[in-house]
Design an enzyme around this catalytic site. Sequence first.
Site, PDB file in Angstrom:
ATOM      1  N   ARG A 130      11.060   3.875   3.395  1.00  0.00           N
ATOM      2  CA  ARG A 130      10.758   2.902   4.460  1.00  0.00           C
ATOM      3  C   ARG A 130      12.029   2.139   4.764  1.00  0.00           C
ATOM      4  O   ARG A 130      12.776   1.759   3.850  1.00  0.00           O
ATOM      5  CB  ARG A 130       9.648   1.937   4.027  1.00  0.00           C
ATOM      6  CG  ARG A 130       9.454   0.801   5.035  1.00  0.00           C
ATOM      7  CD  ARG A 130       8.253  -0.062   4.726  1.00  0.00           C
ATOM      8  NE  ARG A 130       7.012   0.662   4.982  1.00  0.00           N
ATOM      9  CZ  ARG A 130       5.802   0.099   4.914  1.00  0.00           C
ATOM     10  NH1 ARG A 130       5.682  -1.173   4.577  1.00  0.00           N
ATOM     11  NH2 ARG A 130       4.721   0.812   5.157  1.00  0.00           N
ATOM     12  N   LYS A 180      26.443  -2.977  -0.602  1.00  0.00           N
ATOM     13  CA  LYS A 180      27.898  -2.955  -0.805  1.00  0.00           C
ATOM     14  C   LYS A 180      28.590  -2.134   0.274  1.00  0.00           C
ATOM     15  O   LYS A 180      29.767  -1.804   0.149  1.00  0.00           O
ATOM     16  CB  LYS A 180      28.225  -2.348  -2.175  1.00  0.00           C
ATOM     17  CG  LYS A 180      27.630  -3.085  -3.356  1.00  0.00           C
ATOM     18  CD  LYS A 180      27.955  -2.319  -4.640  1.00  0.00           C
ATOM     19  CE  LYS A 180      27.248  -2.913  -5.835  1.00  0.00           C
ATOM     20  NZ  LYS A 180      27.400  -2.056  -7.040  1.00  0.00           N
ATOM     21  N   HIS A 223       4.859   5.572  11.634  1.00  0.00           N
ATOM     22  CA  HIS A 223       4.349   5.490  10.264  1.00  0.00           C
ATOM     23  C   HIS A 223       3.382   6.675  10.116  1.00  0.00           C
ATOM     24  O   HIS A 223       2.161   6.500  10.105  1.00  0.00           O
ATOM     25  CB  HIS A 223       3.633   4.150  10.073  1.00  0.00           C
ATOM     26  CG  HIS A 223       3.370   3.761   8.656  1.00  0.00           C
ATOM     27  ND1 HIS A 223       3.398   4.648   7.601  1.00  0.00           N
ATOM     28  CD2 HIS A 223       3.040   2.558   8.109  1.00  0.00           C
ATOM     29  CE1 HIS A 223       3.119   4.006   6.473  1.00  0.00           C
ATOM     30  NE2 HIS A 223       2.894   2.733   6.756  1.00  0.00           N
ATOM     31  N   ARG A 243       0.804  -1.227   0.000  1.00  0.00           N
ATOM     32  CA  ARG A 243       0.000   0.000   0.000  1.00  0.00           C
ATOM     33  C   ARG A 243       0.834   1.274   0.000  1.00  0.00           C
ATOM     34  O   ARG A 243       0.604   2.178  -0.803  1.00  0.00           O
ATOM     35  CB  ARG A 243      -0.901   0.068   1.254  1.00  0.00           C
ATOM     36  CG  ARG A 243      -2.188  -0.659   1.140  1.00  0.00           C
ATOM     37  CD  ARG A 243      -2.511  -1.279   2.472  1.00  0.00           C
ATOM     38  NE  ARG A 243      -1.510  -2.299   2.728  1.00  0.00           N
ATOM     39  CZ  ARG A 243      -1.637  -3.561   2.301  1.00  0.00           C
ATOM     40  NH1 ARG A 243      -2.711  -3.937   1.688  1.00  0.00           N
ATOM     41  NH2 ARG A 243      -0.678  -4.445   2.502  1.00  0.00           N
ATOM     42  N   THR A 244       1.765   1.369   0.935  1.00  0.00           N
ATOM     43  CA  THR A 244       2.451   2.650   1.128  1.00  0.00           C
ATOM     44  C   THR A 244       3.266   2.986  -0.114  1.00  0.00           C
ATOM     45  O   THR A 244       3.195   4.107  -0.639  1.00  0.00           O
ATOM     46  CB  THR A 244       3.343   2.581   2.387  1.00  0.00           C
ATOM     47  OG1 THR A 244       2.578   2.017   3.451  1.00  0.00           O
ATOM     48  CG2 THR A 244       3.840   3.942   2.784  1.00  0.00           C
TER      49      THR A 244
END
Length: 338
Positions: free
Chosen positions: A107, A86, A135, A57-58
Amino acid sequence: MNFTGAHILSIAQFERADIERVFAVADSMQPYALRRRVTRVLEGAILGNMFFEASTRTRISFGCAFNLLGGEVRETTGFASSAISKGESLHDTARVLSGYSDVICMRHPVSGSVKEFAHASRVPVINGGDGENEHPTQALLDLYTIRKEMASHGRDIDGLRIAMIGDLKYGRTVHSLCKLLCLFDNVQLTLVSPGELAMPEAIVEQLRQAGHSVTITEDLPQSIGHVDIAYSTRIQEERFATKDEADLYRGRFRLNQAIYTQYCEPNTVIMHPLPRDSRADANELDNDLDENPNLAIFRQADNGVLVRMALFALVLDVVEQVDKYARDVNWYNSRRKV
Ligand code: CP
């Protein structure tokens, strides 16, 4: 707050007037989110959508929201496809990616990492979820949904009665939502979780400082009897040391139509930030609720586009120009169910 150029990292940044501003702009985005009108206000702008943890969703709704404002989206998903694998630091990643983007959504599995990234970024950064911490855009869309659902019953957010159910320790959506509710008056919260997964004490204290009533319990049926909103959450298994540990709690609080009919008031609205865990050993919101008109979970997900469009328009300071660069669409998907 001054939205222009701001990072959106935490609910702590917001005052009540800011919430009203976001919601008013979100309301104005409805014709564009429904694809009845198209605006090119962000034509030429690029969103860097950086998701280092799973999301449906986000990530997609941030991308859709930016596209619907006329901008383009570039994405990274997971660590494996990023040079972080890396050994590149968040600082260097932020310096580089902010040269390619006008705004970045991120995120990351580690609490505080989005803030660290934002400090090095040359463009605004929006927190799409940092570990178990926050959130904020989910909380904004949750509250936007609560406001709409309550308004349809002639009610307001002030005086709200809400039960939050499930993993309240690791569930960042409920952390942010509680902080947001502290901006409102006279909220009655019932926090339903296993004792080990209780809401962090600091957040409970914040709620009480705001004058709200807080009840902490493990008894689901008694908790959902007199609430306006039953807000269920998933056991956040990705935050546990092992899957076996998460399994101890999975399926502890299930809601289905029979339980709803037996215990809830007729208009109790069911919410969930999603994903709901529909596996048999969890089944926290049964599919037999899907025809229940008070199941708001998909309206809630839809609202994510409106709220995220509003945040982009505010942060990039184009709210007043959205309609100027708009026209009706050349086509309309009349078969799309709203
Ligand atoms: N609600 C939410 O954050 O969903 P995703 O994990 O799919 O983005």
